[in-house]
Design an enzyme around this catalytic site. Structure first.
Site, PDB file in Angstrom:
ATOM      1  CG  HIS A   1      -3.221   3.770   1.924  1.00  0.00           C
ATOM      2  ND1 HIS A   1      -3.583   3.346   0.658  1.00  0.00           N
ATOM      3  CD2 HIS A   1      -3.291   2.679   2.723  1.00  0.00           C
ATOM      4  CE1 HIS A   1      -3.857   2.051   0.702  1.00  0.00           C
ATOM      5  NE2 HIS A   1      -3.697   1.627   1.941  1.00  0.00           N
TER       6      HIS A   1
ATOM      7  CG  ASN B   1      -6.425  -0.620   0.906  1.00  0.00           C
ATOM      8  OD1 ASN B   1      -5.704  -0.188   0.018  1.00  0.00           O
ATOM      9  ND2 ASN B   1      -5.960  -1.063   2.061  1.00  0.00           N
TER      10      ASN B   1
ATOM     11  CB  CYS C   1      -0.957   0.012   1.183  1.00  0.00           C
ATOM     12  SG  CYS C   1      -2.121  -1.357   1.132  1.00  0.00           S
TER      13      CYS C   1
HETATM   14  O1  UT7 Z   1      -3.535  -0.512   3.718  1.00  0.00           O
HETATM   15  C1  UT7 Z   1      -3.151  -0.923   4.985  1.00  0.00           C
HETATM   16  C2  UT7 Z   1      -3.823  -2.178   5.207  1.00  0.00           C
HETATM   17  N1  UT7 Z   1      -4.993  -2.275   5.912  1.00  0.00           N
HETATM   18  C3  UT7 Z   1      -5.548  -1.464   6.822  1.00  0.00           C
HETATM   19  O2  UT7 Z   1      -5.122  -0.373   7.053  1.00  0.00           O
HETATM   20  C4  UT7 Z   1      -6.705  -2.006   7.555  1.00  0.00           C
HETATM   21  C5  UT7 Z   1      -6.548  -1.775   9.027  1.00  0.00           C
HETATM   22  N2  UT7 Z   1      -7.642  -2.321   9.828  1.00  0.00           N
HETATM   23  C6  UT7 Z   1      -8.930  -1.974   9.685  1.00  0.00           C
HETATM   24  O3  UT7 Z   1      -9.301  -1.204   8.831  1.00  0.00           O
HETATM   25  C7  UT7 Z   1      -9.923  -2.541  10.682  1.00  0.00           C
HETATM   26  O4  UT7 Z   1      -9.221  -3.200  11.728  1.00  0.00           O
HETATM   27  C8  UT7 Z   1     -10.947  -3.528  10.054  1.00  0.00           C
HETATM   28  C9  UT7 Z   1     -11.907  -2.759   9.193  1.00  0.00           C
HETATM   29  C10 UT7 Z   1     -10.212  -4.569   9.247  1.00  0.00           C
HETATM   30  C11 UT7 Z   1     -11.759  -4.207  11.160  1.00  0.00           C
HETATM   31  O5  UT7 Z   1     -12.373  -3.263  12.003  1.00  0.00           O
HETATM   32  P1  UT7 Z   1     -12.297  -3.434  13.574  1.00  0.00           P
HETATM   33  O6  UT7 Z   1     -13.107  -2.363  14.158  1.00  0.00           O
HETATM   34  O7  UT7 Z   1     -10.841  -3.485  13.940  1.00  0.00           O
HETATM   35  O8  UT7 Z   1     -13.026  -4.818  13.789  1.00  0.00           O
HETATM   36  P2  UT7 Z   1     -12.467  -6.172  14.405  1.00  0.00           P
HETATM   37  O9  UT7 Z   1     -11.474  -6.793  13.487  1.00  0.00           O
HETATM   38  O10 UT7 Z   1     -12.046  -5.904  15.800  1.00  0.00           O
HETATM   39  O11 UT7 Z   1     -13.784  -7.052  14.389  1.00  0.00           O
HETATM   40  C12 UT7 Z   1     -14.933  -6.723  15.160  1.00  0.00           C
HETATM   41  C13 UT7 Z   1     -16.009  -7.763  14.928  1.00  0.00           C
HETATM   42  C14 UT7 Z   1     -15.509  -9.191  15.050  1.00  0.00           C
HETATM   43  O12 UT7 Z   1     -16.536  -9.952  15.669  1.00  0.00           O
HETATM   44  P3  UT7 Z   1     -16.475 -10.297  17.242  1.00  0.00           P
HETATM   45  O13 UT7 Z   1     -15.191 -11.061  17.411  1.00  0.00           O
HETATM   46  O14 UT7 Z   1     -16.462  -8.978  17.946  1.00  0.00           O
HETATM   47  O15 UT7 Z   1     -17.726 -11.090  17.431  1.00  0.00           O
HETATM   48  C15 UT7 Z   1     -15.343  -9.644  13.642  1.00  0.00           C
HETATM   49  O16 UT7 Z   1     -15.488 -11.042  13.485  1.00  0.00           O
HETATM   50  O17 UT7 Z   1     -16.511  -7.634  13.583  1.00  0.00           O
HETATM   51  C16 UT7 Z   1     -16.475  -8.931  12.959  1.00  0.00           C
HETATM   52  N3  UT7 Z   1     -16.247  -8.714  11.514  1.00  0.00           N
HETATM   53  C17 UT7 Z   1     -17.251  -8.491  10.645  1.00  0.00           C
HETATM   54  N4  UT7 Z   1     -18.574  -8.393  10.809  1.00  0.00           N
HETATM   55  C18 UT7 Z   1     -19.332  -8.132   9.716  1.00  0.00           C
HETATM   56  C19 UT7 Z   1     -15.074  -8.715  10.832  1.00  0.00           C
HETATM   57  N5  UT7 Z   1     -15.300  -8.494   9.532  1.00  0.00           N
HETATM   58  C20 UT7 Z   1     -16.636  -8.348   9.394  1.00  0.00           C
HETATM   59  C21 UT7 Z   1     -17.462  -8.089   8.290  1.00  0.00           C
HETATM   60  N6  UT7 Z   1     -18.798  -7.987   8.502  1.00  0.00           N
HETATM   61  N7  UT7 Z   1     -16.994  -7.903   7.035  1.00  0.00           N
END
Ligand code: UT7
Length: 325
Positions: free
Chosen positions: A252, A282, A115
């Site tokens: 980004h 992204n 990225c």
């Molecule tokens: O370019 C650089 C690369 N990438 C990034 O910069 C991405 C960096 N990270 C992020 O953008 C965020 O961490 C995410 C968008 C990937 C995730 O958001 P989050 O607020 O950190 O959520 P989380 O991973 O802590 O997940 C929260 C909950 C989980 O469920 P439980 O364990 O709380 O029951 C996940 O299983 O959301 C669940 N979850 C989803 N639910 C619905 C994860 N993906 C999804 C989804 N739809 N697509």
């Protein structure tokens, strides 16, 4: 003291035609529109046609950037193309672009910083220009991340899209101060200890397969805000400038919350931040030049304005570039 600067004289972007909405994704994996919008700001993303390769996207963006600069392929001395999703393991995707734009001299190669790739590629090209080795350069970020996603993993497949963006750089004389037009400075970092947090689990030398993207999203998020705010401060300090001097930040486009968190940390108003993550998701190395091309194209970014570009990605890699248009 007079010195060579790289002036951005053309920009261009290309997005594949097909749009994939959150609601369509919700029919394939256990997710929903409101979760994706709330956690990421993403509403839709573009997906390349099976017949389209990364080079096809890159060529379209390059042609638009060249047209915007009023130049042809024969005027370009160097192509640096950033991608983590090349057409083939080799040759470099940049050489496909070189042939397509009718450039038969000079050099073309790829850089790989995921990225952060565009910031890395811009830095490489800027240094070639500042060293006096080339006069014009085409810098491209192009990706088809749809090809390396695990479409059964809801935690990653909703986050990415395909696209390409390009800029044309031309050597110009500057005075060496922060009032010069062109790239004022670039700043690159990496920390390979975090390799596992964002990687692809395949490759020619490991599995002999292409592999799929794997990410510890929450950990990546935490590092992103800290590293991005630090590299922006570094770029400003290196040029005796502060955040209030910036006309625009082109970050980004990974996650709206990362962009907002970084802006907050820097005391930057969000109305000076270019945002396209809602429509592009992204697009890895393509995200910064795509957002830049939009903001220049619609007249938001104007000649003479001070613009900061920043990105962070797998590796980890991160970086920033400060540019006066
Ligand atoms: O370019 C650089 C690369 N990438 C990034 O910069 C991405 C960096 N990270 C992020 O953008 C965020 O961490 C995410 C968008 C990937 C995730 O958001 P989050 O607020 O950190 O959520 P989380 O991973 O802590 O997940 C929260 C909950 C989980 O469920 P439980 O364990 O709380 O029951 C996940 O299983 O959301 C669940 N979850 C989803 N639910 C619905 C994860 N993906 C999804 C989804 N739809 N697509």
């Amino acid at each position: 003291m007079s010195m060579l600067r790289s002036r951005i004289v053309g920009v261009g972007g290309y997005l594949p035609e097909r749009i994939l909405t959150n609601s369509e994704l919700a029919q394939q994996v256990d997710t929903n529109d409101s979760w994706i919008i709330e956690r990421t700001g993403i509403r839709e993303r573009h997906i390349a046609d099976p017949s389209e390769r990364t080079s096809d996207l890159a060529i379209r963006a390059a042609e638009r950037a060249l047209a915007n600069a009023g130049l042809s392929g024969q005027n370009i001395d160097l192509i640096v193309l950033a991608t983590a999703t090349p057409d083939n393991t080799f040759p470099a995707t940049a050489t496909r672009v070189q042939a397509a734009i009718g450039m038969t001299h000079g050099a073309a190669f790829d850089v790989q910083a995921v990225c952060s790739g565009f910031i890395y590629a811009l830095t490489v090209a800027d240094n070639f220009i500042k060293a006096g080795q080339v006069k014009t350069a085409l810098v491209i970020g192009a990706e088809t991340f749809s090809r390396i996603l695990d479409w059964t993993d809801r935690a990653t497949c909703v986050l990415f899209g395909d696209g390409a963006g390009a800029v044309v750089l031309r050597a110009e004389e500057g005075q060496g101060g922060n009032a010069d037009n062109g790239i004022l400075s670039t700043h690159l970092h990496s920390d390979g200890r975090h390799y596992k947090l964002l990687h692809v689990d395949g490759g020619p030398s490991s599995t002999q397969t292409v592999g799929h993207l794997r990410m510890e999203g929450r950990e990546v998020f935490r590092h992103a805000v800290v590293n991005l705010a630090a590299v922006v401060q570094e770029a400003l300090a290196a040029n005796d400038l502060t955040a209030t001097d910036l006309d625009w930040v082109v970050p980004h486009q990974a996650n709206k919350r990362i962009i907002e968190g970084t802006a907050r940390k820097l005391g930057l108003s969000l109305d000076r931040v270019v945002m396209s993550v809602d429509r592009h998701a992204n697009t890895s190395a393509a995200s910064v030049p795509l957002a830049l091309a939009e903001a220049v194209g619609d007249g938001r970014i104007k000649a003479g304005q001070l613009v900061l570009l920043e990105a962070m990605g797998g590796g980890f890699t991160w970086g920033a570039a400060l540019v006066r248009f």
